[in-house]
Motif scaffolding. Structure first.
Motif: not given
Ligand code: B12
Length: 387
Positions: A230-249
């Motif tokens: 389970v890999a967590f990345d930050p959610m933008s406090p402004i837009t709620g968007g997120a770039l979840l890039g951990d699985r590419l490794r």
């Protein structure tokens, strides 16, 4: 440029709802085959993230199967495939076929890049839901993803157990609760991997799951079963968007379905749903296929970010040479929660100093040196984590 989706009103809407949708759109951006053109896909990723979408980027050189596994396990609303290598007519239909085999034929595939006009009818006929060519406006890309997003049904049609696990995780993470009668089981071990941004956590986790899987397959009597992340990345406090890039490794082209990997966006250290998610993963399969180990990769953590400790059995804190002097080590916080220390990028200048400073504070806690990009020290780290 990008639009912002919807206007949040209640707390629930702020977290989960985007306009009339019951969850933030999740899109998998993927590149299949020998296609090294990643500039366009990165432009799209940023535009989608800035529009409140959760973007999972699976990286270059994916196969149709690895992309389909990612789409299912990440429970995405749409796969957006960027094709610049003239292989769209062969790889596009194979991706659609693989989504069917993975139990998610309902996930639409949108395709963009260098797509000759005369090929577009063939792609649509093969089941691609929308085609975009060069010059596509980013507003159109965002709108396409949004319009492909459907409310999350409780049951995923077709009865694929892993697809259902992925949906259960989505619903639990969104605060909608588990299905009645869902089996929750704590896996044998839950390992937290934390440390500052850029310390190499994702690469370490990718190497650890590869090593774990090889060991488990080589000697089933070890009882290691399978592992999940389970890999967590930050959610933008402004837009709620997120770039979840951990699985590419992670090399899903070789691991296939052996590892279950899920990326999730959070604000701050909000791990409230993690306990239940770990229980869902533990309860999802049994016997030799059971998930006996869950690795939890935290968002890039600062000195004070210690909450992960409450959710895992073992916490590994990853540090890199050159991060600060000995006084940093004596400050209260993240170093206190370590059950073991990892000195990653151990080939960088300052490695001796870091290990020396760690020895001063570690007591009986192990210090493992790794160079994750070269797999060095990873077997020893796994030994220490399993001990
Ligand atoms: C820059 C570039 C490169 C760079 C790539 C840098 C990088 N990291 O991306 C380099 C120099 C490395 C390169 C190499 C090659 N390239 Co080149 N390259 C280009 C070029 C000039 C621009 C691409 C670009 O970055 N555009 C800017 C970005 C922002 O736009 P985009 O990629 O088009 O993406 C936009 C849209 O297409 C759309 N979109 C893209 N994907 C998706 C997906 C979805 C779902 C959606 C909705 C939208 C969407 O939205 C994006 C944003 O607006 C194009 C020609 C061109 N004008 O398109 C050739 C081009 C793509 N390259 C080409 C070729 C042949 C190659 C090479 C094989 C050359 C060679 N013989 O070595 C190699 C292959 C490299 C590899 N490993 O795959 C051909 C491809 C031909 C084909 N597919 O039929 C092109 C079209 C040039 C040509 N006219 O022949 N290339």
């Amino acid at each position: 440029m990008a639009t912002t989706l919807g206007t949040a009103t209640s707390e629930f809407e702020k977290k989960d709802r985007v306009g009339d949708l019951d969850h933030r759109p999740r899109v998998l951006l993927g590149k299949m085959g020998l296609d090294g053109h990643d500039r366009g896909v990165k432009v799209i990723a940023r535009a989608l993230r800035d529009s409140g979408v959760h973007v999972i980027y699976s990286g270059l050189w994916q196969t149709p199967k690895s992309l389909a596994v990612s789409a299912r396990d990440e429970d995405v609303d749409v796969v957006a495939a960027s094709m610049m290598s003239n292989s769209h007519l062969s790889l596009g239909p194979r991706l659609i076929e693989q989504l069917g085999k993975m139990g998610r034929p309902d996930i639409p595939v949108q395709m963009g890049g260098i797509l000759p006009q005369e090929d577009i009818p063939k792609l649509l006929e093969a089941g691609v839901s929308r085609c975009f060519t060069t010059g596509t406006g980013l507003v159109d890309v965002v709108e396409a993803v949004r319009s492909a997003t459907r409310a999350h049904a409780v049951e995923v049609p077709g009865g694929n157990a892993t697809a259902q696990l992925a949906r259960d995780i989505s619903r639990v993470h969104d605060g909608k609760g588990a299905r009645p009668d869902t089996v929750l089981r704590k896996p044998t071990r839950v390992i937290g991997i934390t440390g500052s941004p850029g310390a190499g956590k994702s690469t370490l986790v990718a190497q650890l799951v590869g090593e774990y899987t090889r060991r488990s397959e080589a000697d089933p009597s070890l009882g290691l079963g399978r592992c999940a992340v389970v890999a967590f990345d930050p959610m933008s406090p402004i837009t709620g968007g997120a770039l979840l890039g951990d699985r590419l490794r992670v090399d899903f082209n070789s691991l296939g379905e052996k590892v279950f990997y899920r990326s999730l966006a959070i604000r701050g250290e909000d791990y409230a749903s993690l306990g239940e998610i770990i229980g869902l993963i533990g309860g999802a399969s049994e016997g030799a296929d059971a998930f006996e180990t869950v690795f939890v990769e935290t968002v890039g953590a600062g000195q004070n970010e210690t909450k992960i400790r409450d959710h895992v059995d073992t916490t590994a804190v990853v540090l890199t040479p050159g991060m600060g002097d000995a006084v940093q080590m004596d400050k209260a916080g993240i170093l206190e929660i370590a059950d073991l220390f990892v000195c990653n990028k151990a080939d960088n200048p300052g490695e001796n100093e870091l290990v020396r400073d760690l020895r001063d504070i570690a007591g009986k806690r192990a210090i493992v040196e790794t160079i994750a990009t070269q797999s060095k020290g990873v077997p020893e780290l796994l030994d220490a984590l399993l001990a």
